[in-house]
Write an enzyme that holds these catalytic residues in place. Sequence first.
Site, PDB file in Angstrom:
ATOM      1  N   ARG A  29      85.262  15.958   5.479  1.00 35.31           N
ATOM      2  CA  ARG A  29      86.879  15.844   5.512  1.00 35.31           C
ATOM      3  C   ARG A  29      87.198  15.138   6.767  1.00 35.31           C
ATOM      4  NH1 ARG A  29      86.167  20.571   8.085  1.00 35.31           N
ATOM      5  NH2 ARG A  29      88.005  21.516   9.226  1.00 35.31           N
ATOM      6  N   CYS A  49      90.609  30.217  46.552  1.00 35.73           N
ATOM      7  CA  CYS A  49      89.797  31.065  45.703  1.00 35.73           C
ATOM      8  C   CYS A  49      89.190  32.393  46.296  1.00 35.73           C
ATOM      9  CB  CYS A  49      88.439  30.101  45.566  1.00 35.73           C
ATOM     10  SG  CYS A  49      87.204  30.919  44.734  1.00 35.73           S
ATOM     11  N   CYS A  52      85.391  32.119  47.191  1.00 35.69           N
ATOM     12  CA  CYS A  52      84.603  31.134  48.322  1.00 35.69           C
ATOM     13  C   CYS A  52      84.160  31.984  49.489  1.00 35.69           C
ATOM     14  CB  CYS A  52      85.426  30.095  48.466  1.00 35.69           C
ATOM     15  SG  CYS A  52      85.502  28.719  47.367  1.00 35.69           S
ATOM     16  N   HIS A 111      82.060  25.854  45.626  1.00 35.51           N
ATOM     17  CA  HIS A 111      83.026  26.316  44.437  1.00 35.51           C
ATOM     18  C   HIS A 111      82.896  25.224  43.025  1.00 35.51           C
ATOM     19  CE1 HIS A 111      86.967  27.677  43.307  1.00 35.51           C
ATOM     20  NE2 HIS A 111      87.252  26.600  43.047  1.00 35.51           N
ATOM     21  N   ASN A 149      81.244  34.473  31.901  1.00 32.59           N
ATOM     22  CA  ASN A 149      82.322  33.770  31.078  1.00 32.59           C
ATOM     23  C   ASN A 149      82.630  32.548  31.706  1.00 32.59           C
ATOM     24  OD1 ASN A 149      83.128  35.247  28.744  1.00 32.59           O
ATOM     25  ND2 ASN A 149      84.509  36.552  30.221  1.00 32.59           N
ATOM     26  N   GLY A 155      88.846  32.557  29.012  1.00 36.21           N
ATOM     27  CA  GLY A 155      89.455  33.754  29.434  1.00 36.21           C
ATOM     28  C   GLY A 155      89.047  33.856  30.838  1.00 36.21           C
ATOM     29  N   SER A 157      88.802  33.953  34.652  1.00 37.76           N
ATOM     30  CA  SER A 157      89.952  34.276  35.481  1.00 37.76           C
ATOM     31  C   SER A 157      89.997  33.236  36.915  1.00 37.76           C
ATOM     32  CB  SER A 157      90.419  35.523  35.791  1.00 37.76           C
ATOM     33  OG  SER A 157      89.248  36.062  36.564  1.00 37.76           O
ATOM     34  N   HIS A 160      85.380  29.759  40.321  1.00 36.16           N
ATOM     35  CA  HIS A 160      84.204  29.493  41.207  1.00 36.16           C
ATOM     36  C   HIS A 160      82.929  29.994  40.369  1.00 36.16           C
ATOM     37  CE1 HIS A 160      82.778  29.782  45.176  1.00 36.16           C
ATOM     38  NE2 HIS A 160      81.659  30.362  44.790  1.00 36.16           N
ATOM     39  N   HIS A 162      80.361  31.938  38.747  1.00 42.22           N
ATOM     40  CA  HIS A 162      80.050  33.260  38.877  1.00 42.22           C
ATOM     41  C   HIS A 162      79.916  34.035  37.586  1.00 42.22           C
ATOM     42  CE1 HIS A 162      84.255  33.822  37.889  1.00 42.22           C
ATOM     43  NE2 HIS A 162      83.886  35.103  37.382  1.00 42.22           N
ATOM     44  N   GLN A 164      78.998  38.165  35.742  1.00 39.75           N
ATOM     45  CA  GLN A 164      79.142  39.586  36.056  1.00 39.75           C
ATOM     46  C   GLN A 164      77.952  40.468  35.647  1.00 39.75           C
ATOM     47  OE1 GLN A 164      83.124  41.385  35.199  1.00 39.75           O
ATOM     48  NE2 GLN A 164      83.882  39.294  34.585  1.00 39.75           N
ATOM     49  N   HIS A 294      71.745  34.823  24.788  1.00 40.10           N
ATOM     50  CA  HIS A 294      72.613  34.049  24.060  1.00 40.10           C
ATOM     51  C   HIS A 294      73.632  33.177  24.911  1.00 40.10           C
ATOM     52  CE1 HIS A 294      71.824  36.726  20.663  1.00 40.10           C
ATOM     53  NE2 HIS A 294      71.659  37.686  21.360  1.00 40.10           N
ATOM     54  N   LYS A 307      86.538  25.877  18.139  1.00 38.95           N
ATOM     55  CA  LYS A 307      86.426  26.634  16.851  1.00 38.95           C
ATOM     56  C   LYS A 307      87.214  27.968  17.049  1.00 38.95           C
ATOM     57  CE  LYS A 307      83.714  28.974  13.614  1.00 38.95           C
ATOM     58  NZ  LYS A 307      84.508  28.363  12.456  1.00 38.95           N
ATOM     59  N   GLU A 313      87.133  34.472   8.822  1.00 32.69           N
ATOM     60  CA  GLU A 313      86.158  34.885   9.791  1.00 32.69           C
ATOM     61  C   GLU A 313      86.544  36.283  10.318  1.00 32.69           C
ATOM     62  OE1 GLU A 313      87.135  31.781  10.393  1.00 32.69           O
ATOM     63  OE2 GLU A 313      85.176  30.598  10.973  1.00 32.69           O
ATOM     64  N   GLN A 319      82.175  31.678   9.544  1.00 32.78           N
ATOM     65  CA  GLN A 319      81.909  30.436   8.606  1.00 32.78           C
ATOM     66  C   GLN A 319      81.911  29.187   9.461  1.00 32.78           C
ATOM     67  OE1 GLN A 319      84.083  27.633   8.097  1.00 32.78           O
ATOM     68  NE2 GLN A 319      82.927  26.796   6.443  1.00 32.78           N
TER      69      GLN A 319
HETATM   70  P1  H2U Z   1      85.935  36.485  35.042  1.00 33.95           P
HETATM   71  O1  H2U Z   1      84.354  36.353  34.973  1.00 33.95           O
HETATM   72  O2  H2U Z   1      86.455  36.869  33.805  1.00 33.95           O
HETATM   73  O3  H2U Z   1      86.513  35.265  35.493  1.00 33.95           O
HETATM   74  O4  H2U Z   1      86.333  37.583  35.959  1.00 33.95           O
HETATM   75  C1  H2U Z   1      85.977  37.607  37.410  1.00 33.95           C
HETATM   76  C2  H2U Z   1      85.776  38.882  38.009  1.00 33.95           C
HETATM   77  O5  H2U Z   1      85.847  39.130  39.491  1.00 33.95           O
HETATM   78  C3  H2U Z   1      86.852  39.934  37.298  1.00 33.95           C
HETATM   79  O6  H2U Z   1      86.172  40.897  36.803  1.00 33.95           O
HETATM   80  C4  H2U Z   1      86.593  40.101  39.893  1.00 33.95           C
HETATM   81  C5  H2U Z   1      87.437  40.526  38.410  1.00 33.95           C
HETATM   82  O7  H2U Z   1      87.808  41.801  38.519  1.00 33.95           O
HETATM   83  N1  H2U Z   1      87.359  39.935  41.133  1.00 33.95           N
HETATM   84  C6  H2U Z   1      87.332  40.788  41.955  1.00 33.95           C
HETATM   85  O8  H2U Z   1      86.545  41.773  42.024  1.00 33.95           O
HETATM   86  N2  H2U Z   1      87.814  40.452  43.446  1.00 33.95           N
HETATM   87  C7  H2U Z   1      88.617  39.444  43.507  1.00 33.95           C
HETATM   88  O9  H2U Z   1      89.349  39.251  44.578  1.00 33.95           O
HETATM   89  C8  H2U Z   1      88.884  38.650  42.268  1.00 33.95           C
HETATM   90  C9  H2U Z   1      88.342  38.548  41.237  1.00 33.95           C
HETATM   91 ZN    ZN Z   2      85.623  29.351  45.406  1.00 34.86          ZN
END
Ligand code: H2U
Ligand code: ZN
Length: 348
Positions: A29, A49, A52, A111, A149, A155, A157, A160, A162, A164, A294, A307, A313, A319
Amino acid sequence: MSIDLTRPHRRYNPLSGRWVQVSPHRLDRPWQGEETVPKPPVPAYDEGCYLCPGNTRKNGEVNPDYEGVYVFDNDFPALLDPPDLAQSEDALFKAQTTQGVCRVVCFSPDHSKTLPLLTHAELREVIDVWADQTAELGERFASVQIFENKGAMMGCSNPHPHGQIWATRHMPDELTEEIVQQVGYHDKNGSNMLLDLAAREVESGDRVVECNADWVAIVPFWAAWPFETLVLPRFKAARLPQLSDGQRGTLARVLKALTTRYDNLFRTSFPYSMGWHQFPFAETALDHAQLHAHFYPPLLRSASVRKFMVGYEMLAEPQRDLTPERAADMLRAVSGSEHYLAASEASA
Ligand code: H2U
Ligand code: ZN
């Protein structure tokens, strides 16, 4: 009866027990609007940041002048570690206490250095930290969920680099489901589902994106996201701490090449959510569940066209139009060894 995979069909995900609808004919399409958004270069240090080295975090704590990977307890943890657990048994309004720990893992003091831009040695350090954290937290918690993430689109935030870690006393649903499915497969077939899958995928090569003696990265046959991948060990392993020195080294190579291909595909810092599924810390210790990662990237056609899992979905089942085989072809067609930023620097 054989199935015509060029016509609309459904594919079964044996890990989740769910189906995905594939509509390859819709790729024909018309669509408009291939666009690449030029991005300014990311600096190695950003004074604004929170992650950092040497900077003050949101809660007032100062990051050390860290040099490699840096782990700290999340200042805004989604989980707390209360001493007692309780559960209400109301049929309609059931709830239970959660217990857990949340940590942040900075991959690099730089960074700008996302996973594909780290050296193999630096990536290896990330893997070692993931394994050490798993070993430590796995003594106290049933699940140690390592994830990243990446990108504003997901999403994230903070740009830098990183990831979790959320360690929980309870087993989260995705993990439980995957155990049930893998045990069911073992009961029926007498073998390990993901080891069988790795062998079959290496043999056919149709969906393989990266492969070495220890690891294979594939676009799964049942992928729901356009460029979703699964990183599988070609040996039996349940958890990251079990990986040998050599297997960690080969994993660093696969992760660097895979994420380099991702970035090169649309010449952008490819957004995704990725994470490790490791088994099992709970008493349900079963040895049919296999370690794997994953990658779930949202992008579909360009650096900005994503997407959406909406409509059908949300209400029925996922899909996709682009077949997993085509997606694997596209990822194989771009370089896994030279990142587009390094290439453009060299020619500047
Ligand atoms: P993301 O991976 O969704 O960006 O989240 C960053 C994490 O870093 C988020 O869980 C933590 C936030 O709580 N964070 C700290 O612990 N201290 C900070 O000063 C900034 C962000
Ligand atoms: Zn940084």
